[in-house]
Design an enzyme around this catalytic site. Structure first.
Site, mmCIF file in Angstrom:
data_model
loop_
_atom_site.group_PDB
_atom_site.id
_atom_site.type_symbol
_atom_site.label_atom_id
_atom_site.label_comp_id
_atom_site.label_asym_id
_atom_site.label_seq_id
_atom_site.Cartn_x
_atom_site.Cartn_y
_atom_site.Cartn_z
ATOM 1 N N CYS A 3 -14.450 -1.775 -5.001
ATOM 2 C CA CYS A 3 -15.678 -1.753 -4.194
ATOM 3 C C CYS A 3 -16.598 -0.667 -4.756
ATOM 4 C CB CYS A 3 -15.376 -1.542 -2.715
ATOM 5 S SG CYS A 3 -14.594 0.038 -2.341
ATOM 6 N N ASP A 61 0.864 -1.167 0.000
ATOM 7 C CA ASP A 61 0.000 0.000 0.000
ATOM 8 C C ASP A 61 0.904 1.222 0.000
ATOM 9 O OD1 ASP A 61 -3.181 0.471 0.538
ATOM 10 O OD2 ASP A 61 -1.961 2.198 1.143
ATOM 11 N N ASP A 79 -6.331 -4.817 -5.881
ATOM 12 C CA ASP A 79 -7.520 -4.215 -5.274
ATOM 13 C C ASP A 79 -7.211 -2.724 -5.207
ATOM 14 O OD1 ASP A 79 -9.971 -3.947 -3.976
ATOM 15 O OD2 ASP A 79 -9.052 -4.201 -2.005
ATOM 16 N N ASP A 115 4.579 2.284 -3.877
ATOM 17 C CA ASP A 115 3.713 3.010 -4.799
ATOM 18 C C ASP A 115 3.471 2.132 -6.020
ATOM 19 O OD1 ASP A 115 2.517 4.713 -6.637
ATOM 20 O OD2 ASP A 115 3.909 6.370 -6.291
#
Length: 178
Positions: free
Chosen positions: A103, A5, A50, A32
């Protein structure tokens, strides 16, 4: 296995969850996704991307999203997702898999990116119907919806399915033939 992340705070949360669950094989790192790591090129059997998205699939829990998100932001997110996909897809070995998920419920961030991946990257969509948990396939086609799992993606919608809005797609990296 590496979990990445951009923010130290999210990596700390990943690290805490890895420790809490008891996994021994996950190394959370700050990285990154727009910066290629040459040491990772074609080393992964599976990359799960994701990626950052508009989050419109979770409006039921975060209603302020609908008031903050604009069409221009969705287009900018789509561009960012494609830039990240171009980088992280390079980590997949030939014959390996790429899972792309969000999402959100927007066509730009989901189905249009599936088409972009299949057109611009050396990947083919995989039939998800055999990989889905028991009962999910029947739930997806409830109400006469088209079963897109065979085309390589699944879109869950709040109000239609008993969950938040979520999108997942799976691809296999083509093996080079010489």
């Amino acid at each position: 296995m590496t979990a990445c992340d951009l923010s130290e705070e999210k990596v700390r949360l990943i690290r805490d969850n890895v420790r809490r669950i008891g996994f021994q094989n996950i190394e959370p790192v700050v990285h990154d996704a727009l910066q290629s790591n040459l040491a990772w090129e074609e080393t992964a059997d599976l990359v799960i991307a994701d990626l950052p998205c508009s989050g419109l699939g979770v409006m039921g829990r975060k209603p302020d999203i609908r008031y903050r998100m604009t069409k221009e932001q969705i287009v900018a997110l789509q561009k960012l997702q494609r830039e990240m996909l171009a980088v992280v897809s390079g980590y997949v070995k030939p014959g390996g898999r790429l899972i792309y998920s969000t999402c959100t419920i927007t066509r730009e961030e989901n189905v249009e990116n599936v088409r972009w991946i299949a057109t611009h990257l050396p990947f083919q969509p995989m039939d998800l119907s055999e990989a889905l948990p028991e009962g999910l396939s029947a739930m997806l086609t409830k109400g006469g919806e088209r079963d897109t799992a065979k085309e390589g993606y699944v879109q869950l919608l709040p109000g239609v399915h008993p969950c938040d809005g979520f999108f997942v797609s799976m691809f296999r990296k083509m093996v080079r033939s010489y």
